[in-house]
Enzyme design. Sequence first.
Site, mmCIF file in Angstrom:
data_model
loop_
_atom_site.group_PDB
_atom_site.id
_atom_site.type_symbol
_atom_site.label_atom_id
_atom_site.label_comp_id
_atom_site.label_asym_id
_atom_site.label_seq_id
_atom_site.Cartn_x
_atom_site.Cartn_y
_atom_site.Cartn_z
ATOM 1 N N GLU A 50 1.039 -1.267 -0.042
ATOM 2 C CA GLU A 50 0.322 -0.011 -0.010
ATOM 3 C C GLU A 50 0.711 0.706 -0.030
ATOM 4 O O GLU A 50 0.900 2.361 0.538
ATOM 5 C CB GLU A 50 -0.724 -0.012 1.140
ATOM 6 C CG GLU A 50 -2.235 -0.816 1.069
ATOM 7 C CD GLU A 50 -2.900 -0.671 1.829
ATOM 8 O OE1 GLU A 50 -3.772 0.139 2.021
ATOM 9 O OE2 GLU A 50 -3.671 -2.050 2.120
ATOM 10 N N THR B 248 4.547 2.218 -1.144
ATOM 11 C CA THR B 248 5.695 1.565 -0.436
ATOM 12 C C THR B 248 6.693 2.861 -0.325
ATOM 13 O O THR B 248 6.277 3.309 -0.665
ATOM 14 C CB THR B 248 6.686 0.947 -2.494
ATOM 15 O OG1 THR B 248 7.290 1.930 -3.026
ATOM 16 C CG2 THR B 248 6.284 0.069 -3.014
#
Length: 99
Positions: A79, A81
Site C-alpha cells: 500500500e 511502497t
Amino acid sequence: ISKMTTARDAARLLTWRAAMMKDAGEKYTREAAMAKLMASEAATMCAHQSIQVLGGMGYVSDMPAERHYRDARITEIYEGTSEIQHLVIAGDVIKEYQG
C-alpha cells in the site's frame, strides 16, 4: 525492546499528528506519508526483532511472530511502497523551500 517501543510510539505520534492536521483542515500530505512510512518500517523492525528474540522458534510457521513479520513486510511493499513515501515527503519539503 526499547527500540521497538520507541519506533511504535513514534509511528503512533506521527499518525495522531496527521489526523489532527486533517481534522483542523490543514494540508497533511507530508505528515500522512511520514506516518505511513514510519509505521510500516516500525512494524517490520519490531517483527524482525521479535523473531530474533525467539531465535529458531521465530521462524516456525505456528508462531505468531512469523506471520507478523510477513504481514508487516507487505506494508512496505503493497500500500504505497516506502520509496514512494520518501518521494512524497521529499517532494513536499522541496516545494516548501522553493516557494
